[in-house]
Design a protein around this motif. Structure first.
Motif, mmCIF file in Angstrom:
data_model
loop_
_atom_site.group_PDB
_atom_site.id
_atom_site.type_symbol
_atom_site.label_atom_id
_atom_site.label_comp_id
_atom_site.label_asym_id
_atom_site.label_seq_id
_atom_site.Cartn_x
_atom_site.Cartn_y
_atom_site.Cartn_z
ATOM 1 N N ASP A 83 0.856 -1.187 0.000
ATOM 2 C CA ASP A 83 0.000 0.000 0.000
ATOM 3 C C ASP A 83 0.891 1.236 0.000
ATOM 4 N N LEU A 84 1.584 1.430 -1.118
ATOM 5 C CA LEU A 84 2.505 2.546 -1.275
ATOM 6 C C LEU A 84 2.254 3.226 -2.610
ATOM 7 N N GLU A 85 2.625 4.492 -2.691
ATOM 8 C CA GLU A 85 2.624 5.162 -3.978
ATOM 9 C C GLU A 85 3.684 4.513 -4.887
ATOM 10 N N PRO A 86 3.577 4.691 -6.203
ATOM 11 C CA PRO A 86 4.564 4.072 -7.103
ATOM 12 C C PRO A 86 6.006 4.466 -6.797
ATOM 13 N N VAL A 87 6.216 5.672 -6.265
ATOM 14 C CA VAL A 87 7.549 6.100 -5.829
ATOM 15 C C VAL A 87 7.437 6.639 -4.409
ATOM 16 N N THR A 88 8.179 6.043 -3.494
ATOM 17 C CA THR A 88 8.193 6.471 -2.089
ATOM 18 C C THR A 88 9.637 6.682 -1.666
ATOM 19 N N LEU A 89 9.919 7.798 -1.007
ATOM 20 C CA LEU A 89 11.275 8.108 -0.558
ATOM 21 C C LEU A 89 11.375 7.957 0.947
ATOM 22 N N VAL A 90 12.462 7.315 1.376
ATOM 23 C CA VAL A 90 12.734 7.127 2.799
ATOM 24 C C VAL A 90 14.058 7.809 3.113
ATOM 25 N N HIS A 91 14.087 8.620 4.141
ATOM 26 C CA HIS A 91 15.310 9.304 4.556
ATOM 27 C C HIS A 91 15.762 8.744 5.897
ATOM 28 N N THR A 92 17.057 8.469 6.012
ATOM 29 C CA THR A 92 17.599 7.859 7.214
ATOM 30 C C THR A 92 18.407 8.878 8.010
ATOM 31 N N GLY A 93 18.690 8.517 9.255
ATOM 32 C CA GLY A 93 19.436 9.415 10.117
ATOM 33 C C GLY A 93 20.865 9.639 9.678
ATOM 34 N N ASP A 94 21.437 8.659 8.943
ATOM 35 C CA ASP A 94 22.831 8.805 8.509
ATOM 36 C C ASP A 94 22.950 9.563 7.186
ATOM 37 N N GLY A 95 21.852 10.100 6.698
ATOM 38 C CA GLY A 95 21.895 10.906 5.491
ATOM 39 C C GLY A 95 21.695 10.140 4.196
ATOM 40 N N ARG A 96 21.622 8.811 4.256
ATOM 41 C CA ARG A 96 21.400 8.035 3.025
ATOM 42 C C ARG A 96 19.908 7.956 2.740
ATOM 43 N N GLY A 97 19.546 8.252 1.513
ATOM 44 C CA GLY A 97 18.152 8.169 1.116
ATOM 45 C C GLY A 97 17.874 6.870 0.375
ATOM 46 N N LEU A 98 16.639 6.427 0.451
ATOM 47 C CA LEU A 98 16.236 5.197 -0.234
ATOM 48 C C LEU A 98 14.967 5.466 -1.018
ATOM 49 N N GLY A 99 14.991 5.124 -2.290
ATOM 50 C CA GLY A 99 13.798 5.190 -3.107
ATOM 51 C C GLY A 99 13.170 3.813 -3.217
ATOM 52 N N ILE A 100 11.874 3.735 -2.997
ATOM 53 C CA ILE A 100 11.135 2.473 -3.157
ATOM 54 C C ILE A 100 10.200 2.664 -4.340
ATOM 55 N N MET A 101 10.531 2.001 -5.442
ATOM 56 C CA MET A 101 9.711 2.098 -6.648
ATOM 57 C C MET A 101 8.880 0.828 -6.810
ATOM 58 N N THR A 102 7.602 1.000 -7.073
ATOM 59 C CA THR A 102 6.710 -0.145 -7.281
ATOM 60 C C THR A 102 6.043 0.008 -8.643
ATOM 61 N N PRO A 103 6.755 -0.324 -9.726
ATOM 62 C CA PRO A 103 6.209 -0.103 -11.067
ATOM 63 C C PRO A 103 4.948 -0.900 -11.353
ATOM 64 N N SER A 104 4.747 -2.015 -10.653
ATOM 65 C CA SER A 104 3.542 -2.810 -10.900
ATOM 66 C C SER A 104 2.286 -2.135 -10.353
ATOM 67 N N ARG A 105 2.449 -1.060 -9.568
ATOM 68 C CA ARG A 105 1.285 -0.276 -9.179
ATOM 69 C C ARG A 105 0.766 0.541 -10.354
ATOM 70 N N VAL A 106 1.650 0.844 -11.300
ATOM 71 C CA VAL A 106 1.275 1.592 -12.502
ATOM 72 C C VAL A 106 0.870 0.633 -13.617
ATOM 73 N N ASP A 107 1.621 -0.460 -13.757
ATOM 74 C CA ASP A 107 1.350 -1.468 -14.781
ATOM 75 C C ASP A 107 1.254 -2.832 -14.093
ATOM 76 N N PRO A 108 0.057 -3.257 -13.709
ATOM 77 C CA PRO A 108 -0.109 -4.528 -12.986
ATOM 78 C C PRO A 108 0.419 -5.742 -13.759
ATOM 79 N N GLY A 109 0.558 -5.608 -15.062
ATOM 80 C CA GLY A 109 1.071 -6.720 -15.851
ATOM 81 C C GLY A 109 2.524 -7.055 -15.573
ATOM 82 N N LEU A 110 3.211 -6.221 -14.792
ATOM 83 C CA LEU A 110 4.611 -6.483 -14.458
ATOM 84 C C LEU A 110 4.770 -7.528 -13.365
ATOM 85 N N ALA A 111 3.673 -7.964 -12.752
ATOM 86 C CA ALA A 111 3.741 -8.975 -11.695
ATOM 87 C C ALA A 111 2.499 -9.848 -11.756
ATOM 88 N N PRO A 112 2.596 -11.111 -11.305
ATOM 89 C CA PRO A 112 1.408 -11.976 -11.279
ATOM 90 C C PRO A 112 0.365 -11.424 -10.306
#
Length: 237
Positions: A83-112
């Protein structure tokens, strides 16, 4: 025409100052009326073409280029739909950022059905990226551990993620260097504000496309670069 898979190019064939085809690793030659390279600028000219075929001023310009950051990615197949947007950004305390991309939320055919495709991505500074080398002892373990750390970060917004993974594969800066033929695994081509060559190169019948040339990095820009390369090959069309 046909597409050759797992066919690394060793050199671009230059005859009479013109690009005349490619020489594959192993020596097989494929001749062509034009060559389009989407390896980065340094790889294309200094490795595939060679300095002797280039104007000295152009060589110096290429040698002086600084390149962008690289990245580390974890590609996941999971047995639930987050239950996430297709692109979600997470920021950590040590300054490293993480992008979580869920392309199958846009194109369901990318996953069963009931599954999702997820990519975890974090940028890797250029100095750190150069320390990733597939030939170094412990590379596979380091790659796996880095991937584990990204999965742990993703669990801040997707609790229990690791229990739902059915497919997993990592890409380090060395992976980007190997598959995208980029210097240091740079994902954006030359560093921001640096010179980017046009589609038409100093070598006749050699053209350029990709993130390393004008107009820059990003899906839209790279598509434009391909269009410009095609227009340069066939200007009369």
């Amino acid at each position: 025409g046909r597409v050759l898979l797992r066919a690394p190019v060793e050199r671009i064939l230059i005859e009479g100052g013109r690009a005349a085809g490619v020489i594959l690793a192993g020596g097989r030659v494929y001749r062509a009326g034009a060559v389009i390279s989407n390896a980065d600028v340094r790889q294309t000219f200094l490795e595939l073409v060679g300095r002797k075929h280039l104007p000295p001023d152009f060589v110096r310009r290429v040698e002086g280029l600084e390149f962008s950051t690289s990245a580390f990615a974890v590609f996941l197949g999971v047995d639930f739909v987050p239950d996430l947007e297709p692109v979600t950004l997470v920021h950590t305390g040590d300054g490293r950022g993480l992008g979580i991309m869920t392309p199958s939320r846009v194109d369901p055919g990318l996953a069963p059905p009931g599954h999702a495709a997820i990519t975890l991505l974090t940028l890797v500074p250029r100095a750190e990226a150069t320390t990733w080398d597939r030939r170094m002892p412990g590379y596979a373990r380091r790659k796996r551990e880095f991937g584990e750390a990204l999965v742990a970060l993703a669990e801040l917004v997707l609790p229990g993620l690791r229990e739902h993974i059915v497919f997993r594969e990592e890409a380090s800066p060395a992976t980007f260097a190997r598959y995208a033929w980029t210097t240091g695994g740079a994902i954006y081509g030359p560093a921001a504000g640096r010179w980017r060559p046009p589609a038409k190169s100093p070598v006749e019948r050699l053209y350029l496309a990709g993130a390393g040339v004008f107009p820059g990095a990003g899906i839209e820009a790279v598509i434009i670069s391909g269009t410009l390369a095609a227009d340069a090959v066939y200007p009369e069309r």
